[in-house]
Design a protein around this motif. Sequence first.
Motif, PDB file in Angstrom:
ATOM      1  N   ASP A  47      40.118  73.918  41.867  1.00 55.05           N
ATOM      2  CA  ASP A  47      41.507  73.450  41.854  1.00 55.05           C
ATOM      3  C   ASP A  47      41.626  72.084  41.199  1.00 55.05           C
ATOM      4  O   ASP A  47      40.702  71.275  41.227  1.00 55.05           O
ATOM      5  CB  ASP A  47      42.060  73.375  43.282  1.00 55.05           C
ATOM      6  CG  ASP A  47      42.464  74.737  43.802  1.00 55.05           C
ATOM      7  OD1 ASP A  47      43.322  75.378  43.162  1.00 55.05           O
ATOM      8  OD2 ASP A  47      41.923  75.161  44.837  1.00 55.05           O
ATOM      9  N   LYS A  48      42.804  71.836  40.630  1.00 53.23           N
ATOM     10  CA  LYS A  48      43.086  70.570  39.953  1.00 53.23           C
ATOM     11  C   LYS A  48      43.829  69.659  40.925  1.00 53.23           C
ATOM     12  O   LYS A  48      45.042  69.738  41.069  1.00 53.23           O
ATOM     13  CB  LYS A  48      43.929  70.835  38.695  1.00 53.23           C
ATOM     14  CG  LYS A  48      43.967  69.666  37.741  1.00 53.23           C
ATOM     15  CD  LYS A  48      42.642  69.493  37.050  1.00 53.23           C
ATOM     16  CE  LYS A  48      42.724  68.407  35.986  1.00 53.23           C
ATOM     17  NZ  LYS A  48      41.399  68.134  35.393  1.00 53.23           N
ATOM     18  N   TYR A  49      43.081  68.792  41.614  1.00 46.32           N
ATOM     19  CA  TYR A  49      43.698  67.894  42.594  1.00 46.32           C
ATOM     20  C   TYR A  49      44.217  66.633  41.915  1.00 46.32           C
ATOM     21  O   TYR A  49      43.779  66.269  40.821  1.00 46.32           O
ATOM     22  CB  TYR A  49      42.680  67.508  43.673  1.00 46.32           C
ATOM     23  CG  TYR A  49      42.161  68.669  44.476  1.00 46.32           C
ATOM     24  CD1 TYR A  49      42.951  69.286  45.444  1.00 46.32           C
ATOM     25  CD2 TYR A  49      40.878  69.154  44.267  1.00 46.32           C
ATOM     26  CE1 TYR A  49      42.465  70.354  46.188  1.00 46.32           C
ATOM     27  CE2 TYR A  49      40.383  70.234  45.004  1.00 46.32           C
ATOM     28  CZ  TYR A  49      41.184  70.829  45.955  1.00 46.32           C
ATOM     29  OH  TYR A  49      40.713  71.893  46.683  1.00 46.32           O
ATOM     30  N   ASP A  50      45.129  65.970  42.613  1.00 46.37           N
ATOM     31  CA  ASP A  50      45.592  64.642  42.191  1.00 46.37           C
ATOM     32  C   ASP A  50      44.808  63.553  42.909  1.00 46.37           C
ATOM     33  O   ASP A  50      44.439  62.538  42.309  1.00 46.37           O
ATOM     34  CB  ASP A  50      47.086  64.468  42.481  1.00 46.37           C
ATOM     35  CG  ASP A  50      47.960  65.402  41.663  1.00 46.37           C
ATOM     36  OD1 ASP A  50      47.939  65.281  40.431  1.00 46.37           O
ATOM     37  OD2 ASP A  50      48.656  66.243  42.256  1.00 46.37           O
ATOM     38  N   VAL A  51      44.580  63.771  44.201  1.00 46.44           N
ATOM     39  CA  VAL A  51      43.955  62.742  45.040  1.00 46.44           C
ATOM     40  C   VAL A  51      42.876  63.368  45.917  1.00 46.44           C
ATOM     41  O   VAL A  51      43.047  64.474  46.440  1.00 46.44           O
ATOM     42  CB  VAL A  51      45.003  62.052  45.944  1.00 46.44           C
ATOM     43  CG1 VAL A  51      44.329  61.035  46.862  1.00 46.44           C
ATOM     44  CG2 VAL A  51      46.078  61.367  45.104  1.00 46.44           C
ATOM     45  N   VAL A  52      41.761  62.649  46.059  1.00 51.55           N
ATOM     46  CA  VAL A  52      40.722  63.018  47.031  1.00 51.55           C
ATOM     47  C   VAL A  52      40.653  61.901  48.071  1.00 51.55           C
ATOM     48  O   VAL A  52      40.397  60.744  47.731  1.00 51.55           O
ATOM     49  CB  VAL A  52      39.350  63.195  46.361  1.00 51.55           C
ATOM     50  CG1 VAL A  52      38.281  63.497  47.419  1.00 51.55           C
ATOM     51  CG2 VAL A  52      39.396  64.305  45.318  1.00 51.55           C
ATOM     52  N   LEU A  53      40.912  62.247  49.330  1.00 49.20           N
ATOM     53  CA  LEU A  53      40.758  61.306  50.443  1.00 49.20           C
ATOM     54  C   LEU A  53      39.367  61.551  51.013  1.00 49.20           C
ATOM     55  O   LEU A  53      39.092  62.590  51.601  1.00 49.20           O
ATOM     56  CB  LEU A  53      41.842  61.549  51.494  1.00 49.20           C
ATOM     57  CG  LEU A  53      41.823  60.622  52.718  1.00 49.20           C
ATOM     58  CD1 LEU A  53      41.962  59.159  52.315  1.00 49.20           C
ATOM     59  CD2 LEU A  53      42.922  61.015  53.706  1.00 49.20           C
ATOM     60  N   LEU A  54      38.474  60.582  50.847  1.00 51.91           N
ATOM     61  CA  LEU A  54      37.043  60.796  51.077  1.00 51.91           C
ATOM     62  C   LEU A  54      36.512  59.883  52.171  1.00 51.91           C
ATOM     63  O   LEU A  54      36.639  58.656  52.090  1.00 51.91           O
ATOM     64  CB  LEU A  54      36.287  60.529  49.762  1.00 51.91           C
ATOM     65  CG  LEU A  54      34.771  60.657  49.758  1.00 51.91           C
ATOM     66  CD1 LEU A  54      34.353  62.102  50.000  1.00 51.91           C
ATOM     67  CD2 LEU A  54      34.214  60.157  48.421  1.00 51.91           C
ATOM     68  N   ASP A  55      35.911  60.495  53.174  1.00 56.65           N
ATOM     69  CA  ASP A  55      35.285  59.726  54.248  1.00 56.65           C
ATOM     70  C   ASP A  55      34.065  58.977  53.705  1.00 56.65           C
ATOM     71  O   ASP A  55      33.436  59.407  52.736  1.00 56.65           O
ATOM     72  CB  ASP A  55      34.857  60.678  55.375  1.00 56.65           C
ATOM     73  CG  ASP A  55      34.471  59.928  56.649  1.00 56.65           C
ATOM     74  OD1 ASP A  55      34.856  58.748  56.774  1.00 56.65           O
ATOM     75  OD2 ASP A  55      33.784  60.521  57.497  1.00 56.65           O
ATOM     76  N   MET A  56      33.724  57.854  54.336  1.00 58.88           N
ATOM     77  CA  MET A  56      32.613  57.040  53.858  1.00 58.88           C
ATOM     78  C   MET A  56      31.285  57.420  54.494  1.00 58.88           C
ATOM     79  O   MET A  56      30.218  57.153  53.937  1.00 58.88           O
ATOM     80  CB  MET A  56      32.875  55.561  54.147  1.00 58.88           C
ATOM     81  CG  MET A  56      34.001  54.947  53.317  1.00 58.88           C
ATOM     82  SD  MET A  56      33.611  54.868  51.559  1.00 58.88           S
ATOM     83  CE  MET A  56      32.292  53.677  51.544  1.00 58.88           C
ATOM     84  N   ASN A  57      31.321  58.058  55.661  1.00 55.51           N
ATOM     85  CA  ASN A  57      30.072  58.365  56.376  1.00 55.51           C
ATOM     86  C   ASN A  57      30.096  59.797  56.896  1.00 55.51           C
ATOM     87  O   ASN A  57      31.083  60.231  57.492  1.00 55.51           O
ATOM     88  CB  ASN A  57      29.884  57.402  57.559  1.00 55.51           C
ATOM     89  CG  ASN A  57      29.800  55.953  57.087  1.00 55.51           C
ATOM     90  OD1 ASN A  57      28.854  55.564  56.415  1.00 55.51           O
ATOM     91  ND2 ASN A  57      30.814  55.160  57.427  1.00 55.51           N
ATOM     92  N   PHE A  58      28.985  60.531  56.697  1.00 54.20           N
ATOM     93  CA  PHE A  58      28.937  61.930  57.121  1.00 54.20           C
ATOM     94  C   PHE A  58      27.790  62.230  58.075  1.00 54.20           C
ATOM     95  O   PHE A  58      27.770  63.275  58.706  1.00 54.20           O
ATOM     96  CB  PHE A  58      28.822  62.838  55.881  1.00 54.20           C
ATOM     97  CG  PHE A  58      30.039  62.792  55.006  1.00 54.20           C
ATOM     98  CD1 PHE A  58      31.143  63.584  55.285  1.00 54.20           C
ATOM     99  CD2 PHE A  58      30.101  61.937  53.908  1.00 54.20           C
ATOM    100  CE1 PHE A  58      32.267  63.547  54.484  1.00 54.20           C
ATOM    101  CE2 PHE A  58      31.215  61.890  53.106  1.00 54.20           C
ATOM    102  CZ  PHE A  58      32.316  62.691  53.395  1.00 54.20           C
ATOM    103  N   SER A  59      26.816  61.349  58.179  1.00 50.31           N
ATOM    104  CA  SER A  59      25.674  61.591  59.074  1.00 50.31           C
ATOM    105  C   SER A  59      25.864  60.814  60.367  1.00 50.31           C
ATOM    106  O   SER A  59      26.321  59.664  60.354  1.00 50.31           O
ATOM    107  CB  SER A  59      24.365  61.152  58.400  1.00 50.31           C
ATOM    108  OG  SER A  59      24.168  61.873  57.201  1.00 50.31           O
ATOM    109  N   ALA A  60      25.504  61.441  61.481  1.00 51.02           N
ATOM    110  CA  ALA A  60      25.665  60.806  62.790  1.00 51.02           C
ATOM    111  C   ALA A  60      24.886  59.501  62.858  1.00 51.02           C
ATOM    112  O   ALA A  60      23.718  59.443  62.464  1.00 51.02           O
ATOM    113  CB  ALA A  60      25.186  61.763  63.882  1.00 51.02           C
TER     114      ALA A  60
END
Length: 458
Positions: A47-60
């Motif tokens: 898909d062609k997104y306009d914005v990605v809202l991205l978390d900074m941390n994924f590991s516990a």
Amino acid sequence: MKKNGKLLIVDDNKSVLSSLKLFLKHHFELLDICSNPNQIPGLITKDKYDVVLLDMNFSAGVNSGNEGLYWLREVLKLDASLVVILFTAYGDVNLAVNAMKEGATDFILKPWDNKKLLATLQSGVELHRTRVQVEKLEQQKNYLQKDLNQQFVNIIGESDAIKEVLSTVKKVAATDANILILGENGTGKELIAREIHQLSSRKKNIFLGVDLGALSDNLFESELFGHVKGSFTDAKEDRIGRFQAANKGTIFLDEIGNLSMPMQAKLLSILQNRVVTPIGSNQQDEIDVRLICATNANIQKLISTDRFREDLLYRINTITIELPPLRERDNDVLIIGEYFLKQFAQKYGKKLPVIHPEAKEKLVSYSWPGNIRELRHCMERAIILTDSEVLQSKDFHLEQKDSHVSFGSKPMSLEEGERVIIENSLKRNRGNISQVAKELNVGRQTLYRKIEKYNILH
């Protein structure tokens, strides 16, 4: 409430994703959520997104932000125009600065304020669409610059045949009717197309010519409709097609008779629906173009032999303009020839010579199989080689070639023989490159190289 923008949210906390989706789904036309960052490449490609809202941390237990920075870089590798807004529960100023240096557009802290979050995301949508528009304008500018760098002569002549053509041009130019221009190679089909554009309401917008005879089926869709980055091996960046680049202007499809049947079907669909879909994209771009087509082929013969779609012909020839060959334009040969002489005398810094009356008779009586293109070449050669103020018959090398009769009757090199064979085939097929390549059993690109090598007029 009008929904606007396409948003991807990536966060490992599923309750956060649920809350954001519940709040934001009423504000965006497309909203996807993802808890596993490894899915990001597949989603962005799809898909062609306009914005990605991205978390900074994924590991516990990890709060360095390095994972977010890594995926920020990966997202921008996939699409540098995307707006990436980073999402974190840790208000580290240094981390925010590093993220901005890496290409992030903004930085939002958890817990978030709904109004501020929504405003930031909506601003991101507008920023992305501005970036895309700027990129399109830049590509349009490149197309336009290439067009401006080409030199084209004016439409010159006083014969009744050309006056009738220009009268038709003036009548049709004010409309948006699709035009089909027919005529032998070198008769000035592109000049007529440009004249129609210049007399139309679209004259302030781009005129874009496309030589369909030089496009393989593999390149056809990419060149005309564009592609997105990664859609095929050499697609290293998003690229708009010729139809999008010519939006609001005029697109000129030359040698349309050379299109294969599958490509004709695709072109017909575009003309019917007035939208194009770039390769690798699911997003349609509306187009508003004036269509002018041209060919030197006998379209009716192509239709009768199932090599051209009759329904496509109906789409492209609301008005048909037939250009007369130079041999049917009376003394226009001298008028155009003297125009070229003046042009080349200035170019090469020579005094403008006059043409001897006997030479004029020779020029007028010659059949000009290469039409205006051949006349231009003839005049340039005469200016380069002459040191006289009067051009004699001998200064114009226009002997009618009956090489198909005399072929082999005198010694010649292999290259000379090859040139004669190609010239004769071009004459028989009225310059139709596809037909010549088929007759001579060579690839079209090989044929183009040999035509250029031997400087054959076609």
